[in-house]
Write a protein that holds these residues in place. Sequence first.
Motif, PDB file in Angstrom:
ATOM      1  N   ASP A  40       1.989   3.293   2.457  1.00  7.72           N
ATOM      2  CA  ASP A  40       2.201   3.995   4.178  1.00  7.72           C
ATOM      3  C   ASP A  40       2.538   5.169   4.470  1.00  7.72           C
ATOM      4  O   ASP A  40       1.916   6.427   4.808  1.00  7.72           O
ATOM      5  CB  ASP A  40       2.367   3.108   4.814  1.00  7.72           C
ATOM      6  CG  ASP A  40       1.074   3.438   6.522  1.00  7.72           C
ATOM      7  OD1 ASP A  40       0.389   4.041   6.980  1.00  7.72           O
ATOM      8  OD2 ASP A  40       2.329   3.460   7.262  1.00  7.72           O
ATOM      9  N   GLU A  41       3.846   5.517   3.875  1.00 12.53           N
ATOM     10  CA  GLU A  41       4.939   6.825   3.520  1.00 12.53           C
ATOM     11  C   GLU A  41       3.666   7.985   2.471  1.00 12.53           C
ATOM     12  O   GLU A  41       3.558   9.009   3.173  1.00 12.53           O
ATOM     13  CB  GLU A  41       5.730   6.303   2.776  1.00 12.53           C
ATOM     14  CG  GLU A  41       6.847   7.621   2.518  1.00 12.53           C
ATOM     15  CD  GLU A  41       7.228   7.535   4.485  1.00 12.53           C
ATOM     16  OE1 GLU A  41       7.931   8.543   4.490  1.00 12.53           O
ATOM     17  OE2 GLU A  41       7.001   6.590   5.163  1.00 12.53           O
ATOM     18  N   LEU A  43       0.167   8.461   3.061  1.00 15.56           N
ATOM     19  CA  LEU A  43      -1.189   8.366   3.230  1.00 15.56           C
ATOM     20  C   LEU A  43      -0.740   9.911   4.827  1.00 15.56           C
ATOM     21  O   LEU A  43       0.545   9.046   4.833  1.00 15.56           O
ATOM     22  CB  LEU A  43      -1.378   6.743   3.619  1.00 15.56           C
ATOM     23  CG  LEU A  43      -1.767   6.066   2.637  1.00 15.56           C
ATOM     24  CD1 LEU A  43      -2.303   4.360   3.086  1.00 15.56           C
ATOM     25  CD2 LEU A  43      -3.442   6.549   2.208  1.00 15.56           C
ATOM     26  N   PRO A  44      -2.057   9.919   4.330  1.00 12.79           N
ATOM     27  CA  PRO A  44      -1.908  11.868   5.528  1.00 12.79           C
ATOM     28  C   PRO A  44      -1.696  10.950   7.213  1.00 12.79           C
ATOM     29  O   PRO A  44      -1.408  12.054   7.624  1.00 12.79           O
ATOM     30  CB  PRO A  44      -2.640  12.439   5.399  1.00 12.79           C
ATOM     31  CG  PRO A  44      -4.387  11.359   4.800  1.00 12.79           C
ATOM     32  CD  PRO A  44      -2.682  10.257   3.927  1.00 12.79           C
ATOM     33  N   GLN A  45      -2.132  10.177   7.478  1.00  8.62           N
ATOM     34  CA  GLN A  45      -1.821   9.739   9.020  1.00  8.62           C
ATOM     35  C   GLN A  45      -2.349  10.298   9.833  1.00  8.62           C
ATOM     36  O   GLN A  45      -2.864  10.621  10.797  1.00  8.62           O
ATOM     37  CB  GLN A  45      -0.351   9.456   9.203  1.00  8.62           C
ATOM     38  CG  GLN A  45       0.962   9.014   8.418  1.00  8.62           C
ATOM     39  CD  GLN A  45       0.658   7.580   8.074  1.00  8.62           C
ATOM     40  OE1 GLN A  45       0.132   6.694   9.268  1.00  8.62           O
ATOM     41  NE2 GLN A  45       0.818   7.047   7.278  1.00  8.62           N
ATOM     42  N   GLN A  47      -5.583   9.077  10.393  1.00  6.97           N
ATOM     43  CA  GLN A  47      -5.495   7.450  10.630  1.00  6.97           C
ATOM     44  C   GLN A  47      -7.121   8.056  11.483  1.00  6.97           C
ATOM     45  O   GLN A  47      -7.738   7.628  12.420  1.00  6.97           O
ATOM     46  CB  GLN A  47      -5.127   7.473  12.626  1.00  6.97           C
ATOM     47  CG  GLN A  47      -3.560   7.663  12.764  1.00  6.97           C
ATOM     48  CD  GLN A  47      -3.221   6.444  11.997  1.00  6.97           C
ATOM     49  OE1 GLN A  47      -3.714   5.611  11.226  1.00  6.97           O
ATOM     50  NE2 GLN A  47      -1.879   6.650  11.550  1.00  6.97           N
ATOM     51  N   ARG A  57      -2.273   2.427   7.562  1.00  7.83           N
ATOM     52  CA  ARG A  57      -1.663   1.887   7.801  1.00  7.83           C
ATOM     53  C   ARG A  57      -2.709  -0.079   7.437  1.00  7.83           C
ATOM     54  O   ARG A  57      -2.305  -0.979   6.084  1.00  7.83           O
ATOM     55  CB  ARG A  57      -0.813   0.576   8.486  1.00  7.83           C
ATOM     56  CG  ARG A  57       0.554  -0.166   8.565  1.00  7.83           C
ATOM     57  CD  ARG A  57       0.948  -0.212   9.788  1.00  7.83           C
ATOM     58  NE  ARG A  57       2.330  -1.875   9.317  1.00  7.83           N
ATOM     59  CZ  ARG A  57       3.032  -1.061   8.180  1.00  7.83           C
ATOM     60  NH1 ARG A  57       3.572  -0.195   7.687  1.00  7.83           N
ATOM     61  NH2 ARG A  57       3.726  -1.863   7.164  1.00  7.83           N
TER      62      ARG A  57
END
Lengths: 191, 543
Positions: A40-41, A43-45, A47, A57
């Motif tokens: 998750d850290e 991944l670029p978030q 969403q 997530r």
Amino acid sequence: MSSLTAVLILVCLAGVFGALLGYAAIRYRVESDPIVEQIDEILPQTQCGQCGYPGCRPYAEAIANGDDINKCPPGGEAGVKALADLLGRDIKPLDDTLEESQPTVAYIREDECIGCTKCIQACPVDAIVGAPKLMHTVIIDECTGCDLCVAPCPVDCIDMLPLEQDVRQWQWPNPANDTDDDNIIPVRQVS
Amino acid sequence: MNTNNNSVHSTELAGRSLDEIVYFSQHKFHGGVHPEEHKTLSNQSNIQALAIPPELIIPLNQHSGRQAMEVVAVGEQVKAGQLIAAAEGDLSANIHASSSGKVIAIEDRPIAHPSGMRDRCIVIATDGCDEAEWLPPIEHPFKADKQQLLRRIQECGIVGMGGASFPSHIKLMPEVNKLVINAAECEPYITCDDRLMREQANTLIAGIQLVMHLLNASEAIIGIEDNKPEAIAELKKTIKDAQTSASDKFAQNTSDLKNSSIKICVVPTKYPSGGEKQLIELITGKQVPSQQLPLALGLVMHNVATIYAIYQAITQGRPLISRIMTITGDAAQLKGNYLTRIGTPISFALQQADAESCDKVIMGGPMMGFEIFDTQAPVIKSSNCLIAAGKGELKATDAALACIRCGECADACPASLLPQQLYWFARSDDLEKAEQYNLFDCIECGACSYVCPSDIPLVQYYRYAKNELVQRAEEKQKAAHARERFEFREYRKKREKAERAERHKKAAEARKKAAHQKGQTDEKKATIADAVARAKARKKSSD
């Protein structure tokens, strides 16, 4: 007699260690899988859900359970590489059906907005402000450019614009790829 | 020529049996280079004032920190010294009109930046009257409150004029024992500080006393290269005068300065002795720890031009609206130093110095400067030099060859880094490794590129790597922020759902209770009866 003592001692030891381990398992319990956190850290978030999961997530959990690592276009090739490094898997090219995207930001043409709040509900990071029947607008600094707000808009007044680059975001080019030497300091030629 | 000259200067000064004011540096820093100086091109004549240009283009971001916010509108008349853009927060600086006239546009214009990009500027059509409006002078600066002085410096938009343009009032906040004045001016071609010291020694020494008072410092040391003997002599004379006689106009107010001392530390001419950390090492023999400020050693450094600006701000109420800039290079016919208004278009400055037929224009020195692509870009607070290069003076670079691992760069690096390693890491995009090898201690002086026999643009690699690392860190932070917002939204949705369920449950219970009270055991019937009653009531009210 001596064999009985040995058995007794072993049983006692087993009991003590068992209790210790049991205690440690409760005391130092890890809530979730740490590998998921690490994925998750990376991944670029954004969403954006382009991976087919409702958020970064869930995709991280799916990767931990064996899904492919090449489904995240906002992360790009660099993201795939980082995931491959972390998980010890082979680097795969980004899924063909998805293309690596430039960073964009949503922009609402405010005079066309009818105030339906549909985009507000779609935004995964609460980056749109507005109220029913009143104009909406995007907080540019919070927008991740996921374009989830574009489809729900009934009047098509949302555009995804490339993130504008100004002097403060400008970067020195990598001289290894940059054949144009305009920016190179003229130090060498001080005659 | 340079090395010979250095030794000549050195022996001359050494032969003069140095006294308690002037002394030679006993220390040295690692590496450094000796490029040809080209300083005599521009340091032979007095500073002249450059004419008022027809149009002033004043960028809103001339400092490190946040962009200032415009406080004037298009069409407004402004006077010289009038605030036209106000600082946004503490880490920012005020911007003032450099001459009187009318604001004709607030828009993106080309600025002096290596990218050649545009940025927000206030454009003033000057009227030639140069009507000024200064702030009231602070009458007794040595009796004034520290906060008052700092506020004045902030109001006047003073930033460090040596290059980084850091807002000065922040640097002056702490109290330190020792003030170091950077007068080294180590880069070739540039002579603006040299001329300033020769011509304004009185003002500078008074300014240094003022800043010492501000910092509560007991000692000030002027670090200066030995290729400026005239400036050294001038400063020495002034310091002596200030010490011996009461002729100095502040002397009667400066009882607390009696024990304080101003000294001149002469350092050998070697590039980059004017780098902050290098000059501190030359003067004190101590190294500023990696990634820390000189404050860690209990000292603060200011450039001479900044001191001059601070003095003017306090004693005359004059904001930072002009600076001394060197115009030099083979193509410039009228080489020299010019008092230039901030916002003067480079093309206008070149025209005044008869330098329009140049091959290319460099802003800053040849070691750390950058090429100007659009000469419509303006002069800003940190512009210390314009080089109008003639044909063949600053030639195009030869293509970079392969690194032969000679190690010259490591010998030349003034920060004692391993430039070759950093180069390999930057090339292979192994940036974390580069960071571990203290990439961020690189001062981008260009000494490594200068000595590289393969013409590798090493500094370019480090700049790229630094930028990339900073950007990655920013992206990571942004991602963390987005995650936080996403998770909070999920939490909120869950909470709202739970709250709704709770409300429904409560409502159902209430209905049940009401039905019970009315004696009707059939809950459904009761609900229907309730709804019918509500509908009737509504109908009645609407009729």
